[in-house]
Design an enzyme around this catalytic site. Structure first.
Site, PDB file in Angstrom:
ATOM      1  N   GLU A   1       0.806  -1.212   0.000  1.00 31.65           N
ATOM      2  CA  GLU A   1       0.000   0.000   0.000  1.00 31.65           C
ATOM      3  C   GLU A   1       0.842   1.267   0.000  1.00 31.65           C
ATOM      4  OE1 GLU A   1      -2.886  -0.437   3.114  1.00 31.65           O
ATOM      5  OE2 GLU A   1      -3.874  -2.106   2.096  1.00 31.65           O
TER       6      GLU A   1
ATOM      7  N   LYS B   1     -15.670  -1.697   2.185  1.00 30.22           N
ATOM      8  CA  LYS B   1     -14.943  -2.179   1.012  1.00 30.22           C
ATOM      9  C   LYS B   1     -15.946  -2.779   0.037  1.00 30.22           C
ATOM     10  CE  LYS B   1     -10.622  -3.312   3.440  1.00 30.22           C
ATOM     11  NZ  LYS B   1      -9.787  -4.405   3.999  1.00 30.22           N
TER      12      LYS B   1
END
EC number: 4.2.1.11
Length: 432
Positions: A209, A343
């Site tokens: 990330e 999500k």
């Protein structure tokens, strides 16, 4: 003219070099939408199914040609002639066509790609921005806000090849007056952290990330080095910048022994001991948000953690709730957590995602919009955050274009809104 005339799917690559699904939705008017499904590394066991081919001779079994075929054959046939403006109907047709509880026949990756591409096509048909269309779908037309970013600047756990057990250490630029200023502050801290790590002879390679992934003596050391970086960048920790963590505790929970095993620093905890450990970190550092602080099935432990910390710390359920209203409802009823991570691909459609956000807000929970560790250049979550006025977004560090693409889209939206751009900062965080 808003009717779907064609749907085309393909296999593309995500940020980890694995295949994922991209879908194009065409309308009779010529309007068009394109979207890609993300993919997680540390995943909740109750997430909707991500369909992979399993052919070890191709992409190590991770191909998505089955999901692509499901779109090009089954889903396309069912949706041609349907109005893209009726998102709930589009999503329900796909859910019914799949016919399984967790979307295992076609895959949530296939269904999500079409769901999001349809929303983009509908926004183009209406000649509005995607976030404006999402607000309409959400039943909150004209209500927008720019989210406070949680910036993941040190990666551990499943997101990095190092000895740090806790998965994400994040900064929140709460002293900023606008999203643009928050982004600048985060970038300056990120670059300051690189210098701090280099000066200590530590690795400045990055994880999935975009955060740095050094080996550290303890998880607390990650917080300590971030504090140095914040101060080196000219900011005051606790005033200008607060901290957040994603423990992803399911990844280091030993179910057989009932312990949380921080192997990187040689410590083991019971559920309550680990919550107490997190509480001590919160006393030492201005940590205002903790995600997945226990195993996804440890509901008794989460109750203790919520009672212990929930009045002053945001207790976020990711693997715990998996963007699922049935599971979230149980958490709300039992006083488990006070925030949900959102999500798309955990549940598989835009409509179900909006339902989870609404349920959370109606219960006084916060909703944090999130990326996955396997991402693409698709920036839909930026529009989702603004269009639902969610208030917080988690989309990685300040490098890697798969992360920065979301920040850049938020900059564009802020510019588009001009004087109407609202940025509430720290007040968006539960307990602050």
């Amino acid at each position: 003219m808003s009717k779907i005339s064609k749907i085309l799917a393909r296999e593309i690559m995500d940020s980890r070099g694995n295949p994922t699904v991209e879908a194009d939705v065409y309308l009779e008017s010529g309007a068009f939408g394109r979207a890609a499904a993300p993919s997680g590394a540390s995943t909740g066991s109750r997430e909707a199914l991500e369909l992979r081919d399993g052919d070890k001779a191709r992409y190590l079994g991770k191909g998505v040609l089955k999901a692509v075929a499901a779109i090009n054959v089954n889903i396309q046939a069912a949706l041609i002639g349907q109005s893209a403006l009726d998102q709930a109907n589009i999503d329900q047709i796909m859910i019914d066509l799949d016919g399984t509880e967790n979307k295992e026949q076609f895959g949530a990756n296939a269904i999500l790609a079409v769901s999001l591409a349809n929303a983009k096509a509908a926004a183009n048909e209406k000649k509005v921005q995607l976030f404006e269309h999402i607000a309409d779908l959400n039943g909150t037309p004209g209500v927008y806000s720019l989210p406070l970013p949680m910036m993941n600047i040190i990666n551990g756990g499943e997101h990095a090849d190092n000895n740090v057990d806790i998965q994400e250490f994040m900064v929140q630029p709460v002293g900023a007056k606008s999203f643009r200023e928050a982004l600048r502050m985060g970038a300056e801290i990120f670059h300051a952290l690189k210098k701090v790590l280099s000066s200590k002879g530590m690795s400045t390679s990055v994880g999935d990330e975009g955060g740095f992934a050094p080996n550290l003596e303890s998880n607390a050391d990650a917080l300590a080095v971030i504090k140095v970086a914040v101060e080196a960048a000219g900011y005051e920790l606790g005033k200008d910048v607060t901290l957040a963590m994603d423990c992803a505790a399911s990844e280091f929970y030993d179910a057989d022994k009932g312990i949380y095993d921080l192997t990187g620093e040689g410590k083991q905890f019971t559920a309550n001991e680990f919550s107490d450990f997190l509480g001590e970190l919160c006393k030492e550092y201005p940590i205002v948000s903790i995600e997945d602080g226990l195993d996804e099935s440890d509901w008794d432990g989460f109750k203790y953690q919520t009672d212990l910390l929930g009045d002053k710390v945001q207790i976020v359920g990711d693997d715990l709730f998996v963007t699922n209203t049935k599971i979230l409802a149980r958490g709300i009823e039992n006083g488990i957590g006070n925030s949900i991570l959102i999500k798309f691909n955990q549940i598989g459609t835009l409509t179900e995602t909006l339902a989870a956000i609404k349920m959370a807000k109606d219960a006084g929970f916060t909703a944090v919009i999130s990326h996955r560790s396997g991402e693409t250049e698709d920036a839909t979550i930026a529009d989702l955050a603004v269009g639902t006025a969610a208030g917080q977004i988690k989309t990685g560090s300040l490098c890697r274009s798969d992360r920065v693409s979301k920040y850049n889209q938020l900059l564009r939206i802020e510019e588009f809104l001009g004087d109407k751009a609202i940025f509430n900062g720290l007040s968006e965080v539960k307990g602050q």
